[in-house]
Design a protein around this motif. Structure first.
Motif, PDB file in Angstrom:
ATOM      1  N   PHE A 113       9.097 -20.478  59.922  1.00 14.46           N
ATOM      2  CA  PHE A 113       9.219 -20.408  58.465  1.00 14.46           C
ATOM      3  C   PHE A 113      10.608 -20.861  58.015  1.00 14.46           C
ATOM      4  O   PHE A 113      10.746 -21.597  57.038  1.00 14.46           O
ATOM      5  N   GLY A 114      11.640 -20.416  58.734  1.00 13.00           N
ATOM      6  CA  GLY A 114      12.989 -20.830  58.374  1.00 13.00           C
ATOM      7  C   GLY A 114      13.191 -22.321  58.530  1.00 13.00           C
ATOM      8  O   GLY A 114      13.909 -22.952  57.733  1.00 13.00           O
ATOM      9  N   THR A 115      12.542 -22.910  59.523  1.00  8.25           N
ATOM     10  CA  THR A 115      12.686 -24.342  59.759  1.00  8.25           C
ATOM     11  C   THR A 115      12.166 -25.169  58.594  1.00  8.25           C
ATOM     12  O   THR A 115      12.676 -26.259  58.311  1.00  8.25           O
ATOM     13  N   ILE A 116      11.163 -24.652  57.891  1.00  7.47           N
ATOM     14  CA  ILE A 116      10.597 -25.377  56.749  1.00  7.47           C
ATOM     15  C   ILE A 116      11.660 -25.675  55.704  1.00  7.47           C
ATOM     16  O   ILE A 116      11.660 -26.744  55.082  1.00  7.47           O
ATOM     17  N   PHE A 117      12.603 -24.749  55.529  1.00 11.13           N
ATOM     18  CA  PHE A 117      13.602 -24.875  54.461  1.00 11.13           C
ATOM     19  C   PHE A 117      14.873 -25.590  54.912  1.00 11.13           C
ATOM     20  O   PHE A 117      15.804 -25.731  54.122  1.00 11.13           O
ATOM     21  N   ILE A 118      14.918 -26.021  56.159  1.00 11.37           N
ATOM     22  CA  ILE A 118      16.074 -26.788  56.637  1.00 11.37           C
ATOM     23  C   ILE A 118      15.866 -28.251  56.268  1.00 11.37           C
ATOM     24  O   ILE A 118      14.892 -28.874  56.726  1.00 11.37           O
ATOM     25  N   PRO A 119      16.740 -28.839  55.446  1.00  4.72           N
ATOM     26  CA  PRO A 119      16.535 -30.234  55.015  1.00  4.72           C
ATOM     27  C   PRO A 119      16.401 -31.211  56.181  1.00  4.72           C
ATOM     28  O   PRO A 119      15.580 -32.138  56.129  1.00  4.72           O
ATOM     29  N   SER A 121      14.981 -30.846  58.920  1.00  9.29           N
ATOM     30  CA  SER A 121      13.687 -30.795  59.608  1.00  9.29           C
ATOM     31  C   SER A 121      12.716 -31.832  59.066  1.00  9.29           C
ATOM     32  O   SER A 121      11.789 -32.258  59.762  1.00  9.29           O
ATOM     33  N   GLY A 122      12.908 -32.253  57.807  1.00  6.77           N
ATOM     34  CA  GLY A 122      12.040 -33.257  57.204  1.00  6.77           C
ATOM     35  C   GLY A 122      10.647 -32.771  56.848  1.00  6.77           C
ATOM     36  O   GLY A 122       9.787 -33.567  56.469  1.00  6.77           O
ATOM     37  N   ILE A 123      10.436 -31.455  56.935  1.00  9.58           N
ATOM     38  CA  ILE A 123       9.083 -30.926  56.675  1.00  9.58           C
ATOM     39  C   ILE A 123       8.722 -31.055  55.201  1.00  9.58           C
ATOM     40  O   ILE A 123       7.670 -31.605  54.857  1.00  9.58           O
ATOM     41  N   THR A 124       9.563 -30.528  54.328  1.00  4.92           N
ATOM     42  CA  THR A 124       9.245 -30.630  52.893  1.00  4.92           C
ATOM     43  C   THR A 124       9.394 -32.060  52.394  1.00  4.92           C
ATOM     44  O   THR A 124       8.658 -32.483  51.496  1.00  4.92           O
ATOM     45  N   ALA A 125      10.315 -32.825  52.985  1.00  3.78           N
ATOM     46  CA  ALA A 125      10.510 -34.213  52.554  1.00  3.78           C
ATOM     47  C   ALA A 125       9.297 -35.076  52.867  1.00  3.78           C
ATOM     48  O   ALA A 125       9.065 -36.101  52.202  1.00  3.78           O
ATOM     49  N   ALA A 126       8.513 -34.663  53.854  1.00  4.84           N
ATOM     50  CA  ALA A 126       7.338 -35.452  54.230  1.00  4.84           C
ATOM     51  C   ALA A 126       6.289 -35.515  53.128  1.00  4.84           C
ATOM     52  O   ALA A 126       5.437 -36.409  53.124  1.00  4.84           O
ATOM     53  N   GLU A 133       0.169 -30.719  47.231  1.00  2.59           N
ATOM     54  CA  GLU A 133      -0.190 -30.807  48.647  1.00  2.59           C
ATOM     55  C   GLU A 133       0.672 -29.869  49.494  1.00  2.59           C
ATOM     56  O   GLU A 133       0.183 -29.229  50.426  1.00  2.59           O
ATOM     57  N   LEU A 134       1.958 -29.782  49.160  1.00  2.00           N
ATOM     58  CA  LEU A 134       2.846 -28.878  49.886  1.00  2.00           C
ATOM     59  C   LEU A 134       2.408 -27.433  49.736  1.00  2.00           C
ATOM     60  O   LEU A 134       2.368 -26.676  50.719  1.00  2.00           O
ATOM     61  N   ASN A 135       2.041 -27.033  48.530  1.00  2.00           N
ATOM     62  CA  ASN A 135       1.569 -25.666  48.302  1.00  2.00           C
ATOM     63  C   ASN A 135       0.279 -25.383  49.063  1.00  2.00           C
ATOM     64  O   ASN A 135       0.086 -24.287  49.598  1.00  2.00           O
ATOM     65  N   SER A 136      -0.615 -26.371  49.108  1.00  2.00           N
ATOM     66  CA  SER A 136      -1.865 -26.189  49.861  1.00  2.00           C
ATOM     67  C   SER A 136      -1.578 -26.011  51.347  1.00  2.00           C
ATOM     68  O   SER A 136      -2.186 -25.167  52.022  1.00  2.00           O
ATOM     69  N   ALA A 137      -0.637 -26.806  51.868  1.00  2.00           N
ATOM     70  CA  ALA A 137      -0.273 -26.688  53.279  1.00  2.00           C
ATOM     71  C   ALA A 137       0.353 -25.326  53.575  1.00  2.00           C
ATOM     72  O   ALA A 137       0.046 -24.691  54.597  1.00  2.00           O
ATOM     73  N   LEU A 138       1.224 -24.863  52.672  1.00  2.00           N
ATOM     74  CA  LEU A 138       1.844 -23.548  52.854  1.00  2.00           C
ATOM     75  C   LEU A 138       0.816 -22.429  52.721  1.00  2.00           C
ATOM     76  O   LEU A 138       0.900 -21.406  53.407  1.00  2.00           O
TER      77      LEU A 138
END
Length: 235
Positions: A113-119, A121-126, A133-138
């Motif tokens: 979960f913490g990794t998601i918020f690390i810039p 990591s590129g997770i949210t940037a993807a 779509e991000l909310n659905s994935a979360l």
């Protein structure tokens, strides 16, 4: 050349120094000479879980107007994540499969979960700004953890009331937060409700952790009840 090694010679030298053999060491039944008693890793895991859950839940409830949860990243990675994961590993060593599974899983949860918020990591940037779509994935991510928590709730039903209450409220917390990601119209309300139940969950976890830490009457002034549940008698 002598047929005995240096190690064998060294081990036999005391026989010539003292004619009186050392007293035999008696070990309790079923205990090997290499046995070392381990401490209870439960309080470490519960405190790591409780403190991180409390902070994030306060943010979800928008306490003092906080809406950006990024401050929790450090706690999620090292306290709720690493410390709890280590507690899970030690629970395996103490033959507590339930505790090992729960702590290791939630330690992994907090690190992921913490990794998601690390810039970096590129997770949210993807998702390139695609908030829906991000909310659905979360939401799928949170509902998956609701399922895991519910299964742990079932597994806790013959342990103690403290754990049952803990996993019950945690299941509701994940359900509300997951629903908040799926519902754009009621997202804020559901997130705040999830934050409220998360705060309750954290308080219960703090209590259970403290009760386990004070369970030894030789080193504590008092004990806290956990509501023991009678175990099944095996015939």
């Amino acid at each position: 050349m002598s047929a005995h090694s240096h190690i064998e010679k060294i081990e036999k030298e005391p026989e010539f120094i003292s004619a009186r053999p050392p007293p035999p060491v008696v070990y309790p039944a079923g205990q090997s000479p290499y046995y070392r008693k381990l401490g209870n890793p439960g309080p470490l895991g519960l405190y790591g879980f409780a403190s991180t859950t409390f902070i994030l839940s306060m943010y979800n409830a928008q306490a003092r107007g906080v809406t950006v949860p990024n401050v929790v990243v450090g706690m999620a990675l090292f306290v709720g994540g690493l410390a709890q994961f280590v507690a899970g590993m030690w629970e395996f060593a103490t033959a507590n499969t339930f505790g090992a599974t729960a702590f290791t899983m939630y330690g992994g949860f907090w690190m992921s979960f913490g990794t998601i918020f690390i810039p970096g990591s590129g997770i949210t940037a993807a998702y390139n700004g695609n908030e829906s779509e991000l909310n659905s994935a979360l939401g799928i991510y949170l509902f998956t953890w609701m399922i895991i928590t519910f299964l742990l709730l079932v597994a806790s039903l013959r342990r103690n009331a403290g754990l049952v209450v803990l996993f019950f409220f945690l299941t509701i917390t994940f359900a509300l937060l997951g629903a908040g990601k799926f519902s754009s119209a009621h997202a804020v309300t559901l997130d705040k409700a999830g934050g409220g139940f998360g705060i309750i969950t954290a308080m219960v976890a703090f209590y259970v952790g403290t009760a386990e830490m004070l369970s030894d009457r030789r080193t504590s002034w008092f004990v806290l009840p956990l509501g023991p549940i009678p175990q099944r008698e095996m015939v």
